[in-house]
Design a protein around this motif. Structure first.
Motif, PDB file in Angstrom:
ATOM      1  N   UNK A 106       0.812  -1.220   0.000  1.00 54.56           N
ATOM      2  CA  UNK A 106       0.000   0.000   0.000  1.00 54.56           C
ATOM      3  C   UNK A 106       0.847   1.272   0.000  1.00 54.56           C
ATOM      4  N   UNK A 107       2.097   1.175   0.446  1.00 54.70           N
ATOM      5  CA  UNK A 107       2.989   2.334   0.521  1.00 54.70           C
ATOM      6  C   UNK A 107       4.274   2.038  -0.241  1.00 54.70           C
ATOM      7  N   UNK A 108       4.246   2.133  -1.572  1.00 48.82           N
ATOM      8  CA  UNK A 108       5.408   1.761  -2.385  1.00 48.82           C
ATOM      9  C   UNK A 108       6.698   2.495  -2.031  1.00 48.82           C
ATOM     10  N   UNK A 109       6.597   3.780  -1.662  1.00 48.26           N
ATOM     11  CA  UNK A 109       7.821   4.544  -1.376  1.00 48.26           C
ATOM     12  C   UNK A 109       8.405   4.191  -0.016  1.00 48.26           C
ATOM     13  N   UNK A 110       7.718   3.371   0.748  1.00 50.89           N
ATOM     14  CA  UNK A 110       8.251   2.916   2.032  1.00 50.89           C
ATOM     15  C   UNK A 110       8.989   1.594   1.905  1.00 50.89           C
ATOM     16  N   UNK A 111       8.981   1.001   0.715  1.00 55.98           N
ATOM     17  CA  UNK A 111       9.679  -0.267   0.488  1.00 55.98           C
ATOM     18  C   UNK A 111      11.148   0.038   0.246  1.00 55.98           C
ATOM     19  N   UNK A 112      11.955  -0.158   1.283  1.00 54.44           N
ATOM     20  CA  UNK A 112      13.373   0.195   1.230  1.00 54.44           C
ATOM     21  C   UNK A 112      14.186  -0.921   1.859  1.00 54.44           C
ATOM     22  N   UNK A 113      14.108  -2.102   1.254  1.00 52.46           N
ATOM     23  CA  UNK A 113      14.786  -3.290   1.750  1.00 52.46           C
ATOM     24  C   UNK A 113      15.657  -3.888   0.657  1.00 52.46           C
ATOM     25  N   UNK A 114      16.866  -4.291   1.019  1.00 50.57           N
ATOM     26  CA  UNK A 114      17.807  -4.835   0.040  1.00 50.57           C
ATOM     27  C   UNK A 114      17.269  -6.083  -0.651  1.00 50.57           C
ATOM     28  N   UNK A 115      16.502  -6.898   0.066  1.00 47.54           N
ATOM     29  CA  UNK A 115      16.031  -8.162  -0.502  1.00 47.54           C
ATOM     30  C   UNK A 115      14.827  -8.015  -1.425  1.00 47.54           C
ATOM     31  N   UNK A 116      14.197  -6.851  -1.438  1.00 49.62           N
ATOM     32  CA  UNK A 116      12.946  -6.720  -2.168  1.00 49.62           C
ATOM     33  C   UNK A 116      13.124  -6.796  -3.687  1.00 49.62           C
ATOM     34  N   UNK A 117      14.341  -6.564  -4.192  1.00 52.51           N
ATOM     35  CA  UNK A 117      14.552  -6.597  -5.646  1.00 52.51           C
ATOM     36  C   UNK A 117      14.142  -7.947  -6.227  1.00 52.51           C
ATOM     37  N   UNK A 118      14.243  -9.008  -5.436  1.00 53.18           N
ATOM     38  CA  UNK A 118      13.884 -10.334  -5.935  1.00 53.18           C
ATOM     39  C   UNK A 118      12.401 -10.412  -6.296  1.00 53.18           C
ATOM     40  N   UNK A 119      11.589  -9.601  -5.628  1.00 51.54           N
ATOM     41  CA  UNK A 119      10.166  -9.553  -5.948  1.00 51.54           C
ATOM     42  C   UNK A 119       9.875  -8.547  -7.055  1.00 51.54           C
ATOM     43  N   UNK A 120      10.806  -7.648  -7.310  1.00 49.65           N
ATOM     44  CA  UNK A 120      10.596  -6.612  -8.324  1.00 49.65           C
ATOM     45  C   UNK A 120      10.885  -7.127  -9.732  1.00 49.65           C
ATOM     46  N   UNK A 121      11.891  -8.005  -9.855  1.00 47.78           N
ATOM     47  CA  UNK A 121      12.231  -8.532 -11.178  1.00 47.78           C
ATOM     48  C   UNK A 121      11.362  -9.742 -11.507  1.00 47.78           C
ATOM     49  N   UNK A 122      10.087  -9.472 -11.701  1.00 48.69           N
ATOM     50  CA  UNK A 122       9.129 -10.524 -12.031  1.00 48.69           C
ATOM     51  C   UNK A 122       9.355 -10.990 -13.473  1.00 48.69           C
ATOM     52  N   UNK A 123       8.761 -12.109 -13.818  1.00 47.73           N
ATOM     53  CA  UNK A 123       8.967 -12.699 -15.141  1.00 47.73           C
ATOM     54  C   UNK A 123       8.625 -11.739 -16.268  1.00 47.73           C
ATOM     55  N   UNK A 124       7.534 -11.026 -16.126  1.00 46.81           N
ATOM     56  CA  UNK A 124       7.108 -10.122 -17.199  1.00 46.81           C
ATOM     57  C   UNK A 124       8.095  -8.982 -17.402  1.00 46.81           C
ATOM     58  N   UNK A 125       8.736  -8.502 -16.342  1.00 44.84           N
ATOM     59  CA  UNK A 125       9.748  -7.458 -16.489  1.00 44.84           C
ATOM     60  C   UNK A 125      11.018  -8.038 -17.111  1.00 44.84           C
ATOM     61  N   UNK A 126      11.423  -9.214 -16.671  1.00 42.98           N
ATOM     62  CA  UNK A 126      12.606  -9.865 -17.245  1.00 42.98           C
ATOM     63  C   UNK A 126      12.427 -10.073 -18.742  1.00 42.98           C
ATOM     64  N   UNK A 127      11.214 -10.442 -19.146  1.00 44.16           N
ATOM     65  CA  UNK A 127      10.933 -10.678 -20.562  1.00 44.16           C
ATOM     66  C   UNK A 127      11.015  -9.396 -21.395  1.00 44.16           C
ATOM     67  N   UNK A 128      10.804  -8.237 -20.758  1.00 43.41           N
ATOM     68  CA  UNK A 128      10.793  -6.972 -21.500  1.00 43.41           C
ATOM     69  C   UNK A 128      12.076  -6.160 -21.308  1.00 43.41           C
ATOM     70  N   UNK A 129      12.968  -6.641 -20.453  1.00 43.52           N
ATOM     71  CA  UNK A 129      14.154  -5.852 -20.108  1.00 43.52           C
ATOM     72  C   UNK A 129      15.017  -5.519 -21.327  1.00 43.52           C
ATOM     73  N   UNK A 130      15.108  -6.440 -22.250  1.00 44.95           N
ATOM     74  CA  UNK A 130      15.945  -6.191 -23.431  1.00 44.95           C
ATOM     75  C   UNK A 130      15.353  -5.126 -24.347  1.00 44.95           C
ATOM     76  N   UNK A 131      14.049  -4.910 -24.268  1.00 49.06           N
ATOM     77  CA  UNK A 131      13.438  -3.797 -24.997  1.00 49.06           C
ATOM     78  C   UNK A 131      13.926  -2.475 -24.405  1.00 49.06           C
ATOM     79  N   UNK A 132      14.164  -2.484 -23.116  1.00 51.63           N
ATOM     80  CA  UNK A 132      14.605  -1.278 -22.418  1.00 51.63           C
ATOM     81  C   UNK A 132      16.033  -0.904 -22.781  1.00 51.63           C
ATOM     82  N   UNK A 133      16.927  -1.889 -22.764  1.00 50.64           N
ATOM     83  CA  UNK A 133      18.331  -1.538 -22.994  1.00 50.64           C
ATOM     84  C   UNK A 133      18.710  -1.569 -24.474  1.00 50.64           C
ATOM     85  N   UNK A 134      18.044  -2.388 -25.292  1.00 49.22           N
ATOM     86  CA  UNK A 134      18.336  -2.484 -26.723  1.00 49.22           C
ATOM     87  C   UNK A 134      19.818  -2.815 -26.939  1.00 49.22           C
TER      88      UNK A 134
END
Length: 270
Positions: free
Chosen positions: A11-39
Motif C-alpha cells: 500500500x505504501x510503495x515509497x516505504x519499500x526500502x529493503x535490500x532483498x525486495x529486488x527479488x520480488x521486483x524482477x518478475x517474469x514479465x519485467x525480465x521478458x521486457x528488459x531487453x526492450x529497455x536496454x536495446x
C-alpha cells in the motif's frame, strides 16, 4: 520453479526500502521486457569498447559478472574471448541471460547468488569483477553495501579490479532528473524515469510501448559516498568516469563508472 508475473509493493510503495525486495521486483514479465529497455545493439554502440578496453588494459582474463541481468555484458565479454562467470540474485533475469547467451552461441556459466554471501556460492579467484547497470543501488543498508564490496574485494586477485557503475544520483537529488538515455536505456519508445526521489529512495517507473508499466526501488548513492566506501573496503585507487569519459567537464552525466584497483600501493615517505 514458478516465477511471479506481477509486482507487489504493498500500500505504501515509497516505504519499500529493503535490500532483498529486488527479488520480488524482477518478475517474469519485467525480465521478458528488459531487453526492450536496454536495446543490445544501440547500447553496444553507445558504450563502444570502454569496458572491453578497460579490462584488457588491466590484463584481466577471468571475469565475474555479479549482476548479469539479461546477459548483455557477459555475452559481449565472451565474444571478446574473456572467461566469464555470470551471477545474479534474480532467477528470472538469470534464466533470461542463459537464453540470450545460447542464442548468441554461448553456454553461460551461471550461478544464483547473493552478493553479501558471494564466497559461499561462487568459488575461485578473478582478475576483474564487474557490477553494472546501476545494480549496486538495490542495496539499501550500509552494512549490506560494505559486506558486498568486501566479498568482491576478497575474490579478486592481488592486482584485480572492480568495475562498478551507478546513476548520477547527485544530479537527481540536487538539480532534478535530466537523463538523456544516450548510453544505458537505449530502447525506442521506452520511458525510464524517477517517480519519487529523496535521500533514501529513488523509485523508477519503466513504461513500454504496449502500455505495460513496472517499478524498481533503489537507493540513491552519491558519487563521493560510493568512492569512500570503495576506499574503506581496501581498494587502493579509484578512477571515476562520467559517461565513459575521465573528465569532470562532462556536464550532468547520466552515469558514473568507478574502476577500483586492489593492487597495493606503497606510501611514499617525505
Amino acid at each position: 520453479m514458478s516465477f511471479a508475473k506481477t509486482q507487489d509493493f504493498g500500500l505504501e510503495p515509497v516505504e519499500v526500502r529493503e535490500s532483498d525486495h529486488y527479488q520480488e521486483e524482477y518478475v517474469t514479465t519485467l525480465a521478458d521486457k528488459w531487453d526492450e529497455l536496454i536495446d543490445w545493439k544501440r547500447r553496444a554502440k553507445a558504450e563502444g569498447d570502454f569496458f572491453i578496453r578497460t579490462l584488457k588494459e588491466h590484463g584481466a582474463k577471468k571475469i565475474l559478472d555479479v549482476a548479469t541481468g539479461t546477459g548483455f555484458h557477459s555475452v559481449r565479454l565472451l565474444s571478446e574471448g574473456f572467461d566469464v562467470t555470470s551471477i545474479d540474485g534474480s532467477p528470472q533475469m538469470l534464466s533470461k541471460a542463459f537464453e540470450n547467451a545460447k542464442r548468441h552461441g554461448f553456454i553461460l556459466n551461471t550461478c544464483l547468488a547473493d552478493w553479501r554471501f558471494l564466497n559461499r556460492d561462487v568459488h575461485g579467484e578473478f582478475d576483474a569483477i564487474i557490477c553494472l547497470g546501476n545494480s549496486f543501488t538495490h542495496l539499501f543498508k550500509e552494512n549490506d553495501r560494505r559486506k558486498a564490496l568486501a566479498e568482491y574485494y576478497s575474490m579478486l586477485a592481488h592486482d584485480g579490479i572492480l568495475v562498478i557503475d551507478q546513476r548520477n544520483y547527485d544530479g537527481m537529488l540536487d538539480d532534478g532528473f535530466t537523463s538523456k538515455h544516450k548510453y544505458y536505456y537505449c530502447g525506442k519508445g521506452v520511458v525510464a524515469e524517477p517517480e519519487h526521489v529523496d535521500e533514501g529512495l529513488a523509485r523508477f517507473v519503466y513504461r513500454f510501448e504496449d502500455g505495460s508499466k513496472f517499478h524498481l526501488n533503489m537507493y540513491p548513492l552519491r558519487k563521493k559516498y560510493m568512492k569512500g566506501l570503495l576506499s574503506d573496503v581496501g581498494f587502493q585507487r579509484v578512477t571515476t568516469y562520467s559517461d565513459f569519459k575521465q573528465s569532470n567537464l562532462e556536464k550532468d552525466p547520466d552515469f558514473f563508472v568507478h574502476v577500483a584497483e586492489k593492487e597495493y600501493l606503497e606510501e611514499k615517505s617525505d
